[in-house]
Design an enzyme around this catalytic site. Structure first.
Site, PDB file in Angstrom:
ATOM      1  N   HIS A  95      19.645   2.325 -16.712  1.00  0.00           N
ATOM      2  CA  HIS A  95      19.451   1.660 -15.418  1.00  0.00           C
ATOM      3  C   HIS A  95      18.566   0.428 -15.550  1.00  0.00           C
ATOM      4  O   HIS A  95      18.677  -0.510 -14.764  1.00  0.00           O
ATOM      5  CB  HIS A  95      18.864   2.638 -14.402  1.00  0.00           C
ATOM      6  CG  HIS A  95      19.880   3.578 -13.838  1.00  0.00           C
ATOM      7  ND1 HIS A  95      19.761   4.185 -12.607  1.00  0.00           N
ATOM      8  CD2 HIS A  95      21.058   4.010 -14.333  1.00  0.00           C
ATOM      9  CE1 HIS A  95      20.806   4.949 -12.373  1.00  0.00           C
ATOM     10  NE2 HIS A  95      21.606   4.869 -13.424  1.00  0.00           N
ATOM     11  N   HIS A 257      27.195  10.368 -20.628  1.00  0.00           N
ATOM     12  CA  HIS A 257      27.333  11.648 -19.929  1.00  0.00           C
ATOM     13  C   HIS A 257      27.593  12.824 -20.868  1.00  0.00           C
ATOM     14  O   HIS A 257      27.832  13.941 -20.419  1.00  0.00           O
ATOM     15  CB  HIS A 257      28.418  11.523 -18.849  1.00  0.00           C
ATOM     16  CG  HIS A 257      27.962  10.654 -17.710  1.00  0.00           C
ATOM     17  ND1 HIS A 257      28.757  10.298 -16.653  1.00  0.00           N
ATOM     18  CD2 HIS A 257      26.752  10.069 -17.468  1.00  0.00           C
ATOM     19  CE1 HIS A 257      28.083   9.528 -15.816  1.00  0.00           C
ATOM     20  NE2 HIS A 257      26.861   9.365 -16.292  1.00  0.00           N
TER      21      HIS A 257
HETATM   22 FE1  HEB Z   1      25.300   8.188 -15.657  1.00  0.00          FE
HETATM   23  C1  HEB Z   1      23.337  10.887 -14.949  1.00  0.00           C
HETATM   24  C2  HEB Z   1      26.379   8.063 -12.413  1.00  0.00           C
HETATM   25  C3  HEB Z   1      27.310   5.489 -16.402  1.00  0.00           C
HETATM   26  C4  HEB Z   1      23.854   7.974 -18.784  1.00  0.00           C
HETATM   27  N1  HEB Z   1      24.918   9.269 -14.009  1.00  0.00           N
HETATM   28  C5  HEB Z   1      24.058  10.308 -13.929  1.00  0.00           C
HETATM   29  C6  HEB Z   1      24.010  10.745 -12.579  1.00  0.00           C
HETATM   30  C7  HEB Z   1      24.859   9.968 -11.874  1.00  0.00           C
HETATM   31  C8  HEB Z   1      25.425   9.038 -12.779  1.00  0.00           C
HETATM   32  C9  HEB Z   1      25.185  10.084 -10.395  1.00  0.00           C
HETATM   33  C10 HEB Z   1      23.180  11.924 -12.066  1.00  0.00           C
HETATM   34  C11 HEB Z   1      21.761  11.526 -11.807  1.00  0.00           C
HETATM   35  C12 HEB Z   1      20.993  12.755 -11.424  1.00  0.00           C
HETATM   36  O1  HEB Z   1      20.029  13.131 -12.130  1.00  0.00           O
HETATM   37  O2  HEB Z   1      21.342  13.374 -10.387  1.00  0.00           O
HETATM   38  N2  HEB Z   1      26.618   7.016 -14.618  1.00  0.00           N
HETATM   39  C13 HEB Z   1      26.940   7.167 -13.316  1.00  0.00           C
HETATM   40  C14 HEB Z   1      27.963   6.216 -12.960  1.00  0.00           C
HETATM   41  C15 HEB Z   1      28.221   5.491 -14.077  1.00  0.00           C
HETATM   42  C16 HEB Z   1      27.350   6.007 -15.120  1.00  0.00           C
HETATM   43  C17 HEB Z   1      28.599   6.072 -11.613  1.00  0.00           C
HETATM   44  C18 HEB Z   1      29.227   4.368 -14.231  1.00  0.00           C
HETATM   45  C19 HEB Z   1      30.604   4.846 -14.213  1.00  0.00           C
HETATM   46  N3  HEB Z   1      25.526   6.958 -17.274  1.00  0.00           N
HETATM   47  C20 HEB Z   1      26.371   5.904 -17.353  1.00  0.00           C
HETATM   48  C21 HEB Z   1      26.146   5.211 -18.579  1.00  0.00           C
HETATM   49  C22 HEB Z   1      25.180   5.887 -19.255  1.00  0.00           C
HETATM   50  C23 HEB Z   1      24.802   7.001 -18.422  1.00  0.00           C
HETATM   51  C24 HEB Z   1      26.887   3.951 -19.014  1.00  0.00           C
HETATM   52  C25 HEB Z   1      24.561   5.602 -20.550  1.00  0.00           C
HETATM   53  C26 HEB Z   1      25.164   5.024 -21.579  1.00  0.00           C
HETATM   54  N4  HEB Z   1      23.869   9.262 -16.679  1.00  0.00           N
HETATM   55  C27 HEB Z   1      23.491   9.063 -17.988  1.00  0.00           C
HETATM   56  C28 HEB Z   1      22.619  10.135 -18.397  1.00  0.00           C
HETATM   57  C29 HEB Z   1      22.467  10.974 -17.294  1.00  0.00           C
HETATM   58  C30 HEB Z   1      23.257  10.398 -16.229  1.00  0.00           C
HETATM   59  C31 HEB Z   1      22.014  10.301 -19.768  1.00  0.00           C
HETATM   60  C32 HEB Z   1      21.667  12.295 -17.223  1.00  0.00           C
HETATM   61  C33 HEB Z   1      20.337  12.083 -16.592  1.00  0.00           C
HETATM   62  C34 HEB Z   1      19.481  13.314 -16.754  1.00  0.00           C
HETATM   63  O3  HEB Z   1      19.725  14.186 -17.576  1.00  0.00           O
HETATM   64  O4  HEB Z   1      18.462  13.405 -15.978  1.00  0.00           O
END
Ligand code: HEB
Length: 728
Positions: A95, A257
C-alpha cells in the site's frame, strides 16, 4: 444580510474560527501552495542532513534481523496472525508503494507518506497504523539512519524472505517527507464514493485508483458489484496506471495473496473513526474495535474474512492451486462483504485459524482474485504460473522489486548492499561514464563552436529546455541525462516542435563528432552534455547581447542512452501535454493552462520565485514552442532581459480577450488602441494573481535587473541539473 449569507460557500459556519485560505473564498484562484511546500525548513533533521550518508552507516544485515525478530514476536496489544506479522507488513509495503501512478509520477513509497493523512486514514489502509507502530522500536533504534519510507519497504522484503521467498534484493534511498504531499487524489468529498472519477467513460487523469480512499481497486468488484470480469477490467486499468502489465498483475496479486489473511470478523459498526478523526488520547491509533477482544480473531480490517491458502505464513503455489482446483461460489463474510468460498466439501476445513486453536476455516477468494481465473488473458498467465512455479516465483520477484522501487528514481540513487546487479528497462538506465571528461578549456572551445554552428539562441535554449525539463521530481524520471530527447517518443512530442528539434539535434551531433575528434587523451563529450552546454552558451550570448555578460555554470558527465534500453511506452507518460515555460498547451493536459503551469513547476521542484523568473526569462529568450510570440513582451527577443515583467505591469497597456483566438489575449495601448502584445492565460496570471504579481514587481522594479539575471541563471542551472544525482 440573508441574501449575502447564501453566497457563502456551503461549509462556512459562523462558529468556525479557523483562518481560511483564499482557496476557500475564491476556489478558482490559482493555488501556489504546492510550490511553497518545496521549502526544506519543515525537515527536523535540518537542511544539511544527508540521508545517503546516514544510511551508509547502517549494517543492513543486523537491521534485517531486528525486523525479522519483530515479525515473529507477537504483541498482546495486536496479536500476530499465526504468530507472524509478515502478511500485515507485506500489505503495508504494497500500500505504501501502490499509490504510485505513471501520469504524474506521484504517490509511491518515497517520502513515507503513509504516515500522514490522508493516506494514514484512507479506508483501504485500515490497520496499517498498527503495522507501523509495531515497527516503531526499530525506527527508534536506527533514528535518522533509516527512513520510514525505506523501513516500510524493507519490512515487506524481510517478511517475504522470512516466509520462504527469495526476493531480488532491496535498495534504500527513500527520503522521508515531513508533511502530507499535496497530491490530487480525486475530487470526491466522501471516501469510497462510487463512480465519481470517470469522464466520458475514461478514468480521470492523473488518477489511478478507482475510488477515493482505495489504493487501487475494490476487492468486491467495481462499486462492490461482485463481477469478476468487470473487476479484471478495473485491475487492468488501475494497475496499468501503476506501470504494471497483465503478467505483473497476476504475479503480484497471486503472490501477495499467497500470504496472510483478510479480517472481517464483525460488522463495520464495531469500528471507531480512522486515525485522522480520533481523540488525542488514542494517540493516532484509529479504527478502534469495540467487539469481542477488538483484535486477534475479532479483528475487522477490510470486512472480508479469511486466508487464501492453507499455509499463510509460508511461500507456496497454493493460492493458484486452490484457485484452479476448486470451484468457487459467492458468499458473504461475517461483516457482510461479498467474497468467494470453495464449493468442495473437502475444502471447508483446510485453513488453520489464525488465533483459535483447533479451529479450521475454508480458504477464500475475493472477486478480484476470481478475476484471475475468469478473465481469459489473466487466466492464461495464471495457469502457466500454476504449472511452472519457478516462473511464478521469478515473475513475482521481478514485479515486487519493480513495485517497491519504481519511484526511487535511477539506479544511481540506490543505496545499500542488497542492490540487484541486473539492470531493468523501467529504471531508465543510462550508461556509465567510461572516459575522461572535457575540462574547462575544452568547454570554452566547445561553446564557441556551438555559437558558430548557425543555430539561433531560441533554438539552442528550446532544445536544452526540452531535454532537461522532461524531468519530474515526483518519481525522478526524465531529464537531460541519456539524451533521450533524440529517441522516440520524445523526439516526436508536439511540445518539442519536432521539425526544428530534428534539425537542431542533427547539427549538434555533427559538432559533437567534430569536437570529439579534436580531443586528446581519450576525452569525449556526450550529446546529452552538448545539448545542455548549447543552452548555456546561448544564454551567455543572450545576456551579453543585452549588455549584461554573465557566466552559466556547466558540469559535464552526462551519457547517451541507447534506444534498446528505452521503452517508448514507458516514456510516453513523460510527455509535456502542457509546458508553460515554452507557452505550450494542448487539450490533452489534465488541468487548465495556469494549473498546468504550477503542475510543471512543482514537478520541476521549483519555488514560486524560480518559476516566475524562468517564465520571464524564457519569454525574453523567445523560447516558445512553435516559435509563437505570445508573452514575448520585448522589442529585443532572443536577449536575456526582464522586459516581460516591466511590460506586463505597465499601466499603459490594457488587456482584453482576443476575438479571433479564443483563450488568448490582446494587450493594446490604452490611448491609441494599437496592438502591442498577445498573451496566454499563463503570461497574464503573473500580473493578475496577487502573489505572482508581488514577485513580478521585484523583477520589474528599477533595482530588479541584477536580481533577475542572477536568479534566472540559478533557476536555469537547477533545471539543467535536476537529474544529476552523481553531483549531489
Ligand atoms: Fe491484497 C490483504 C485487497 C492486491 C498483498 N488485500 C488484502 C485484503 C484486501 C486486499 C481487501 C484484506 C485486508 C484485511 O486485513 O482485511 N489486494 C486487494 C486488492 C488487490 C490486492 C483489491 C488488487 C487486485 N494484495 C495485492 C497485492 C499484494 C497484496 C498486489 C502484494 C503484492 N493483500 C496482500 C497481503 C494481504 C492482503 C499480504 C494480507 C494482509 C494480512 O495478512 O494482514
Amino acid at each position: 444580510a440573508a441574501a449575502l449569507a447564501l453566497l457563502l460557500p456551503m461549509s462556512a459556519s459562523s462558529t468556525d474560527t479557523r483562518a481560511r485560505s483564499n482557496q476557500f473564498w475564491w476556489p478558482e484562484q490559482l493555488n501556489l501552495a504546492p510550490l511553497r511546500a518545496q521549502d526544506l525548513r519543515s525537515n527536523p533533521y535540518g537542511e544539511e542532513f544527508d540521508y545517503a550518508e546516514a544510511f551508509a552507516s547502517v549494517d543492513l544485515k543486523s537491521l534485517k534481523s531486528d525486523i525479522e525478530k519483530t515479525l515473529t514476536t507477537s504483541q498482546p496489544w495486536w496479536p500476530a496472525d499465526w504468530g507472524h506479522y509478515g502478511g500485515l507488513m507485506i500489505r503495508m509495503a504494497w500500500h505504501s508503494a501502490g499509490t504510485y501512478r505513471i501520469h504524474d509520477g506521484r504517490g509511491g513509497a518515497d517520502g513515507g507518506q503513509q504516515r500522514f493523512d490522508p493516506l494514514n486514514s484512507w479506508p483501504d489502509n485500515v490497520s496499517l497504523d498498527k503495522a507501523r507502530r509495531l515497527l516503531w522500536p526499530i525506527k527508534q533504534k536506527y533514528g535518522r539512519s533509516v527512513s520510514w519510507a525505506d523501513l516500510m519497504i524493507l519490512a515487506g522484503n524481510v517478511s517475504l524472505e522470512s516466509m520462504g521467498f527469495d526476493t531480488l534484493g532491496f535498495a534504500g534511498g527513500r527520503v522521508d517527507d515531513w508533511e502530507a504531499d499535496r497530491v490530487y487524489w480525486g475530487a470526491e468529498t466522501q471516501m469510497l464514493a462510487n463512480n465519481q472519477r470517470y469522464h466520458n467513460g475514461q478514468l480521470e487523469k492523473p488518477l489511478a485508483a478507482l475510488q477515493m480512499g482505495l489504493i487501487y481497486v475494490n476487492p468486491e468488484g467495481p462499486n462492490g458489484n461482485g463481477d469478476p470480469l468487470a473487476a479484471a477490467a478495473d485491475m487492468r486499468l488501475s494497475f496499468g496506471r501503476m506501470a504494471m502489465n497483465d503478467e505483473e498483475i497476476v504475479a503480484l496479486v497471486a503472490g501477495g495473496h499467497t500470504l496472510g489473511k483478510a479480517h472481517g470478523a464483525h460488522k463495520a459498526d464495531c469500528i471507531g473513526p480512522e486515525p485522522g478523526a480520533t481523540p488525542v488520547e488514542q494517540q493516532g491509533l484509529g479504527w478502534r474495535n469495540r467487539c469481542g477482544k477488538g483484535n486477534a480473531e475479532d479483528t475487522v480490517t477490510s470486512g472480508l474474512e479469511g486466508a487464501w491458502t492453507q499455509t499463510p505464513t509460508a511461500w507456496s503455489v497454493l493460492y493458484l492451486d486452490n484457485l484452479f482446483r476448486f470451484d468457487w461460489e459467492k458468499t458473504t463474510s461475517p461483516a457482510g462483504a461479498t467474497q468467494w468460498k470453495p464449493t468442495d466439501e473437502s475444502a471447508q476445513q483446510l485453513v488453520p485459524d489464525a488465533h483459535v486453536d483447533g479451529k479450521h476455516n475454508p480458504p477464500v477468494m475475493f472477486t478480484t482474485d476470481i478475476a484471475l481465473k475468469q478473465d481469459p488473458g489473466f487466466r492464461q498467465i495464471a495457469e502457466r504460473f500454476w504449472k511452472n512455479p519457478k516462473e511464478f516465483d521469478l515473475a513475482f520477484a521481478r514485479a515486487w522489486f519493480k513495485l517497491t522501487h519504481r519511484d526511487l528514481g535511477p539506479r544511481s540513487r540506490y543505496l545499500g548492499s542488497e542492490v540487484p546487479q541486473e539492470v531493468f528497462a523501467w529504471q531508465d538506465p543510462v550508461p556509465d561514464v567510461d572516459h575522461p571528461l572535457i575540462d574547462e578549456q575544452d568547454t570554452a572551445a566547445l561553446k564557441l563552436a556551438l555559437l558558430d554552428a548557425g543555430l539561433t539562441v531560441p533554438e539552442l535554449v528550446r532544445t536544452a529546455w526540452a531535454s532537461a525539463a522532461s524531468y519530474r521530481g515526483s518519481d525522478m524520471r526524465g531529464g537531460a541525462n541519456g539524451a533521450r530527447i533524440r529517441l522516440a517518443p520524445q523526439k516526436d512530442w508536439p511540445a518539442n516542435t519536432p521539425e526544428e528539434l530534428t534539425r537542431v539535434l542533427k547539427r549538434l551531433a555533427e559538432i559533437q563528432q567534430q569536437f570529439n575528434q579534436s580531443l586528446s587523451g581519450g576525452k569525449r563529450v556526450s550529446l546529452a552534455d552538448v545539448i545542455v552546454l548549447g543552452g548555456a552558451a546561448a544564454i551567455e550570448k543572450a545576456a551579453k547581447d543585452a549588455g549584461h555578460p554573465l557566466h552559466v555554470p556547466f558540469t559535464p558527465g552526462r551519457t547517451d542512452a541507447a534506444a534498446e534500453m528505452t521503452d517508448p511506452l514507458s516514456f510516453a507518460v513523460l510527455e509535456p501535454t502542457a509546458d508553460a515555460f515554452r507557452n505550450y498547451y494542448s487539450d490533452r493536459a489534465y488541468g487548465s493552462p495556469t494549473e498546468m503551469l504550477v503542475e510543471k513547476a512543482d514537478l520541476l521542484t521549483l519555488t514560486v520565485p524560480e518559476m516566475t523568473v524562468l517564465i520571464g526569462g524564457m519569454r525574453a529568450l523567445n523560447a516558445n514552442a512553435g516559435q509563437s510570440s505570445h508573452g514575448v513582451f520585448t522589442d529585443a527577443p532572443g536577449t536575456l532581459n526582464r522586459d516581460f515583467f516591466v511590460n506586463l505591469l505597465d499601466m499603459a497597456t490594457v488587456w482584453r480577450p482576443s476575438n479571433d483566438n479564443p483563450g488568448l489575449f490582446e494587450g493594446r495601448d490604452r490611448e491609441s488602441g494599437e496592438l502591442r502584445w498577445t498573451a496566454t492565460p499563463v503570461d497574464l496570471v503573473f500580473g493578475s494573481n496577487s502573489e505572482l504579481r508581488a514577485v513580478s514587481e521585484v523583477f520589474a522594479a528599477d533595482d530588479g535587473e541584477r536580481r533577475f539575471m542572477e536568479e534566472f541563471v540559478a533557476a536555469w542551472t537547477k533545471v539543467m541539473t535536476l537529474d544529476r544525482f552523481d553531483l549531489q
